[in-house]
Design an enzyme around this catalytic site. Structure first.
Site, PDB file in Angstrom:
ATOM      1  N   LYS A 181     -22.885   2.092  59.430  1.00 37.65           N
ATOM      2  CA  LYS A 181     -21.866   1.209  59.742  1.00 37.65           C
ATOM      3  C   LYS A 181     -20.484   2.059  59.442  1.00 37.65           C
ATOM      4  CE  LYS A 181     -20.144  -2.759  60.778  1.00 37.65           C
ATOM      5  NZ  LYS A 181     -20.472  -3.220  62.216  1.00 37.65           N
ATOM      6  N   ASP A 204     -37.743  -5.552  57.811  1.00 40.69           N
ATOM      7  CA  ASP A 204     -38.439  -6.901  57.963  1.00 40.69           C
ATOM      8  C   ASP A 204     -38.282  -7.294  59.295  1.00 40.69           C
ATOM      9  OD1 ASP A 204     -38.923  -6.794  55.321  1.00 40.69           O
ATOM     10  OD2 ASP A 204     -38.171  -8.883  54.990  1.00 40.69           O
ATOM     11  N   TYR A 213     -28.269  -1.177  46.046  1.00 45.10           N
ATOM     12  CA  TYR A 213     -29.104  -1.576  45.079  1.00 45.10           C
ATOM     13  C   TYR A 213     -29.241  -0.871  43.841  1.00 45.10           C
ATOM     14  CZ  TYR A 213     -31.139  -4.144  49.213  1.00 45.10           C
ATOM     15  OH  TYR A 213     -31.088  -4.996  50.239  1.00 45.10           O
ATOM     16  N   ASP A 244     -33.796  -2.241  54.465  1.00 43.42           N
ATOM     17  CA  ASP A 244     -34.380  -3.318  53.772  1.00 43.42           C
ATOM     18  C   ASP A 244     -34.477  -4.592  54.768  1.00 43.42           C
ATOM     19  OD1 ASP A 244     -35.584  -5.454  52.145  1.00 43.42           O
ATOM     20  OD2 ASP A 244     -33.836  -5.412  50.806  1.00 43.42           O
ATOM     21  N   ASP A 284     -25.383  -3.307  63.177  1.00 44.35           N
ATOM     22  CA  ASP A 284     -25.526  -4.704  63.858  1.00 44.35           C
ATOM     23  C   ASP A 284     -25.972  -4.275  65.254  1.00 44.35           C
ATOM     24  OD1 ASP A 284     -23.129  -3.253  64.213  1.00 44.35           O
ATOM     25  OD2 ASP A 284     -21.760  -4.770  64.511  1.00 44.35           O
TER      26      ASP A 284
END
Ligand code: NAD
Length: 357
Positions: free
Chosen positions: A193, A253, A143, A249, A225
């Site tokens: 990852k 959620d 980001y 992020d 994942d």
């Protein structure tokens, strides 16, 4: 008697309504626990664009820096949706994180006992209790990395973003996670990852190195994942999850929905030392703004986090969380109303939490 300076960024939509209730509860808590609070207001988001032409005026940054802590409602709304990215209300959010050095985002996923039936996950999977703390890196990664547009080798227009982490950035967020775990159930899950990304391999090596300083804490690693899947398969396995900006992020959620309503979840964004910005995880809910029906509990619970992590008033924080739990047994805003509870407005909900305190 301690006195704290708090900057209020009420923002847009339901922001002003929910922050007013949180202030009501903080004032009541201050009275009960013998401290005082001074407030200063500043503009951020759409209201700042309307008043000054920019989403994050320098004056707002200065006021935040001069305070012990910041309470934010929410920013954004359809009125400003057609502005270019850098001039939109949400640009204020990224800007304030950078300007105040808020590198650690804490998002607890907790189910209050009266709301246990509201999780979309079956009771037998939740097992009567959910208490996960997601620690998300907030000022690095993709980001904040370099990005741009170019021509692809196949001749079509293309775009690129960069994920980059320094050892220092990973080490400081890992320490926040391990320190947090030491005060909880002493388990950290680091999410990356590393089977694909070089930045994730550095992330994992650094977390392992930091873990040597916390021999009591159990550390495990999950690919992102797999973690997304495990959160709905067996959320009880988690205590503290530490991860990068983009993975955090998305996973936070997911974890927040496991806990039920979006109107219930608080967050903290911390800098080095004790300074922090506290806000509900939801947005400005323009669809219900001004109707007096917003749920103020996520903002009230953000004040509890502020008392715990920035103002060193852990008993006052516990008192607010207990008062919210008590209040939920009888009173609910429309978003969480059930057949056996009474419907109250945003402002009445604030009154009821004060009464329970
Ligand atoms: P949202 O979280 O504002 O709303 C999603 C849904 O949840 C809506 O139906 C809303 O009415 C409901 N809701 C949210 N908070 C509630 C509360 N406290 N009580 C009762 N119901 C509540 O998300 P959105 O609609 O995607 O975004 C609206 C605006 O908020 C956008 O401009 C978005 O960019 C902005 N936003 C801001 C933040 C922030 O300030 N940190 C975060 C997310 C979205």
């Amino acid at each position: 008697m301690s006195n704290y300076k708090i900057t209020l960024l009420k923002g847009d939509g339901i922001g002003p309504e929910i922050v007013d209730e949180a202030v009501k509860v903080l004032n009541k808590t201050a009275e009960k626990f013998n401290f005082t609070v001074e407030y200063d207001e500043a503009l951020m988001g759409g209201c700042a664009i309307d008043a000054t032409g920019m989403p994050l005026p320098q004056e707002t940054i200065d006021k935040c820096k001069a305070s012990d802590s910041v309470l934010l409602g929410a920013v954004g709304g359809p009125k400003w949706d057609n502005l270019p990215g850098s001039q939109r209300p949400e640009a204020g959010l990224l800007g304030i994180r950078g300007a105040l050095g808020l590198f650690a985002n804490l998002r607890p996923s907790v189910i209050f006992e009266p709301l246990q039936g509201d999780s979309p996950i079956k009771d037998e999977i939740i097992g009567g209790k959910l208490d996960i703390m997601i620690v998300r890196e907030l000022t690095g990664g993709i980001y904040f990395g370099k990005r741009g547009r170019c021509d692809h080798e196949n001749g079509t227009p293309a775009a690129w973003d960069t994920e980059m982490y320094s050892e220092l950035e990973v080490e400081r967020i890992a320490r926040v996670a391990f320190d947090m775990a030491m005060k909880r159930n002493k388990k950290v899950t680091s999410v990356d990852k590393a089977n694909v990304l070089e930045s994730s391999r550095l992330w994992r090596e650094t977390v392992i190195r930091v873990s040597k300083d916390y021999p009591e804490v159990e550390l495990n690693h999950l690919y992102v994942d797999n973690c997304a899947m495990q959160l709905v398969r067996n959320p009880r396995q988690f205590d503290v999850i530490v991860t990068s900006n983009i993975f955090g992020d998305i996973l936070s959620d997911e974890a927040s929905m496991i806990a039920g309503s979006i109107g219930m979840l608080a967050s903290a964004s911390l800098a080095e030392g004790s300074f922090g910005l506290y806000e509900p995880i939801h947005g400005s809910a323009p669809d219900i703004a001004g109707q007096g029906i917003a749920n103020p509990l996520a903002t009230i619970l953000s004040v509890a986090m502020m008392l715990r992590y920035s103002l060193n008033q852990p008993e006052a924080a516990d008192a607010i969380e207990n008062a919210v739990n008590e209040t939920l047994k009888t009173y609910r805003t429309p978003d969480i109303l059930s057949a056996d509870t009474k419907k109250v407005s945003c402002s009445e909900m604030g009154d009821m939490v004060c009464a329970a305190l």
